[in-house]
Design a protein around this motif. Structure first.
Motif, PDB file in Angstrom:
ATOM      1  N   LEU A  31       8.473 -33.978   3.185  1.00 37.92           N
ATOM      2  CA  LEU A  31       7.702 -34.000   4.684  1.00 37.92           C
ATOM      3  C   LEU A  31       8.859 -35.217   5.223  1.00 37.92           C
ATOM      4  CD1 LEU A  31       5.146 -33.405   6.733  1.00 37.92           C
ATOM      5  CD2 LEU A  31       4.289 -35.593   5.351  1.00 37.92           C
ATOM      6  N   VAL A  32       9.079 -36.307   4.949  1.00 35.78           N
ATOM      7  CA  VAL A  32       9.980 -37.173   5.723  1.00 35.78           C
ATOM      8  C   VAL A  32      11.276 -35.991   6.190  1.00 35.78           C
ATOM      9  CG1 VAL A  32      11.096 -39.243   6.025  1.00 35.78           C
ATOM     10  CG2 VAL A  32       8.855 -38.997   4.789  1.00 35.78           C
ATOM     11  N   SER A  33      12.138 -35.612   5.251  1.00 36.23           N
ATOM     12  CA  SER A  33      13.200 -35.131   6.180  1.00 36.23           C
ATOM     13  C   SER A  33      13.233 -34.123   7.111  1.00 36.23           C
ATOM     14  CB  SER A  33      13.699 -34.563   4.432  1.00 36.23           C
ATOM     15  OG  SER A  33      15.308 -33.882   4.279  1.00 36.23           O
ATOM     16  N   GLN A  34      12.097 -33.326   6.565  1.00 36.29           N
ATOM     17  CA  GLN A  34      12.139 -32.165   7.584  1.00 36.29           C
ATOM     18  C   GLN A  34      11.877 -33.199   8.795  1.00 36.29           C
ATOM     19  OE1 GLN A  34       8.906 -29.533   6.686  1.00 36.29           O
ATOM     20  NE2 GLN A  34      10.086 -28.364   4.734  1.00 36.29           N
ATOM     21  N   GLY A  35      10.886 -33.785   8.603  1.00 38.19           N
ATOM     22  CA  GLY A  35      10.174 -34.798   9.640  1.00 38.19           C
ATOM     23  C   GLY A  35      11.279 -35.531  10.376  1.00 38.19           C
ATOM     24  N   ALA A  36      12.807 -36.643  10.211  1.00 35.21           N
ATOM     25  CA  ALA A  36      13.811 -35.890  10.127  1.00 35.21           C
ATOM     26  C   ALA A  36      14.218 -35.036  11.518  1.00 35.21           C
ATOM     27  CB  ALA A  36      14.357 -36.794   9.730  1.00 35.21           C
ATOM     28  N   GLN A  37      14.995 -34.504  10.219  1.00 31.90           N
ATOM     29  CA  GLN A  37      15.814 -33.091  11.270  1.00 31.90           C
ATOM     30  C   GLN A  37      14.815 -32.193  11.964  1.00 31.90           C
ATOM     31  OE1 GLN A  37      15.983 -30.029   8.637  1.00 31.90           O
ATOM     32  NE2 GLN A  37      17.022 -31.396   6.665  1.00 31.90           N
ATOM     33  N   LYS A  38      13.898 -32.528  12.411  1.00 32.62           N
ATOM     34  CA  LYS A  38      12.496 -31.166  13.838  1.00 32.62           C
ATOM     35  C   LYS A  38      12.918 -32.774  14.812  1.00 32.62           C
ATOM     36  CE  LYS A  38       9.105 -29.130  14.505  1.00 32.62           C
ATOM     37  NZ  LYS A  38       7.586 -28.228  14.535  1.00 32.62           N
ATOM     38  N   ALA A  39      12.787 -33.832  14.548  1.00 36.02           N
ATOM     39  CA  ALA A  39      12.941 -34.357  15.503  1.00 36.02           C
ATOM     40  C   ALA A  39      13.810 -34.915  16.078  1.00 36.02           C
ATOM     41  CB  ALA A  39      12.337 -36.263  14.955  1.00 36.02           C
ATOM     42  N   ILE A  40      15.261 -35.317  14.738  1.00 34.74           N
ATOM     43  CA  ILE A  40      16.825 -34.924  16.342  1.00 34.74           C
ATOM     44  C   ILE A  40      16.960 -33.689  16.548  1.00 34.74           C
ATOM     45  CG2 ILE A  40      19.007 -34.873  15.351  1.00 34.74           C
ATOM     46  CD1 ILE A  40      17.940 -36.451  12.625  1.00 34.74           C
ATOM     47  N   TRP A  41      16.300 -32.268  15.990  1.00 36.84           N
ATOM     48  CA  TRP A  41      16.363 -31.160  16.485  1.00 36.84           C
ATOM     49  C   TRP A  41      15.953 -30.932  18.712  1.00 36.84           C
ATOM     50  CZ3 TRP A  41      15.131 -27.723  11.995  1.00 36.84           C
ATOM     51  CH2 TRP A  41      16.779 -27.887  10.624  1.00 36.84           C
ATOM     52  N   ASN A  42      14.904 -31.897  18.415  1.00 34.66           N
ATOM     53  CA  ASN A  42      14.306 -31.808  19.748  1.00 34.66           C
ATOM     54  C   ASN A  42      14.378 -32.599  20.579  1.00 34.66           C
ATOM     55  OD1 ASN A  42      12.724 -29.584  18.840  1.00 34.66           O
ATOM     56  ND2 ASN A  42      10.845 -30.472  17.313  1.00 34.66           N
ATOM     57  N   LYS A  43      15.521 -33.862  20.253  1.00 34.15           N
ATOM     58  CA  LYS A  43      15.739 -34.926  21.093  1.00 34.15           C
ATOM     59  C   LYS A  43      14.755 -35.668  21.483  1.00 34.15           C
ATOM     60  CE  LYS A  43      19.373 -32.263  23.061  1.00 34.15           C
ATOM     61  NZ  LYS A  43      20.168 -31.604  22.471  1.00 34.15           N
ATOM     62  N   GLN A  44      14.135 -35.709  20.287  1.00 33.64           N
ATOM     63  CA  GLN A  44      12.983 -36.931  20.319  1.00 33.64           C
ATOM     64  C   GLN A  44      13.121 -38.367  19.001  1.00 33.64           C
ATOM     65  OE1 GLN A  44       9.768 -35.196  17.816  1.00 33.64           O
ATOM     66  NE2 GLN A  44       8.871 -34.638  20.618  1.00 33.64           N
ATOM     67  N   GLU A  45      13.815 -37.564  18.699  1.00 35.35           N
ATOM     68  CA  GLU A  45      15.096 -39.019  17.472  1.00 35.35           C
ATOM     69  C   GLU A  45      13.149 -39.760  17.203  1.00 35.35           C
ATOM     70  OE1 GLU A  45      18.026 -40.681  19.191  1.00 35.35           O
ATOM     71  OE2 GLU A  45      18.723 -38.721  18.969  1.00 35.35           O
ATOM     72  N   ARG A  46      12.496 -39.939  16.829  1.00 36.87           N
ATOM     73  CA  ARG A  46      11.100 -40.531  16.280  1.00 36.87           C
ATOM     74  C   ARG A  46      10.370 -39.794  15.837  1.00 36.87           C
ATOM     75  NH1 ARG A  46       8.737 -45.638  18.843  1.00 36.87           N
ATOM     76  NH2 ARG A  46      10.674 -45.041  19.377  1.00 36.87           N
ATOM     77  N   ILE A  47       9.519 -39.425  14.232  1.00 34.76           N
ATOM     78  CA  ILE A  47       9.242 -38.980  13.882  1.00 34.76           C
ATOM     79  C   ILE A  47       7.224 -40.376  13.879  1.00 34.76           C
ATOM     80  CG2 ILE A  47       7.997 -38.145  11.231  1.00 34.76           C
ATOM     81  CD1 ILE A  47      10.566 -39.224  10.089  1.00 34.76           C
ATOM     82  N   THR A  48       6.525 -38.501  14.878  1.00 33.62           N
ATOM     83  CA  THR A  48       4.903 -39.256  15.058  1.00 33.62           C
ATOM     84  C   THR A  48       4.491 -38.005  14.463  1.00 33.62           C
ATOM     85  OG1 THR A  48       5.843 -36.897  16.907  1.00 33.62           O
ATOM     86  CG2 THR A  48       6.066 -39.485  17.778  1.00 33.62           C
TER      87      THR A  48
END
Length: 63
Positions: A31-48
């Protein structure tokens, strides 16, 4: 009295991942790994919370 959380960090950061993974470390790691990847891809750089809720764990939406 406990120290206050660092600035920019919630008081209860582990409740959502713990609820989603039911305490299983492999699921938490995923969950944390996927969250970090998705946050970076979406340019959020924050796991919400919303980002974590949008992720699938294992073979299903929830455990």
């Amino acid at each position: 009295m406990p120290a206050p959380p660092p600035a920019g960090r919630p008081d209860r950061p582990a409740r959502i991942p713990a609820r989603r993974t039911k305490g299983y470390l492999r699921a938490l790691s995923q969950l944390v790994s996927q969250g970090a990847q998705k946050a970076i891809w979406n340019k959020q750089e924050r796991i919400t919370e919303e980002l974590l809720e949008s992720l699938a764990i294992g073979r299903s939406r929830t455990i």
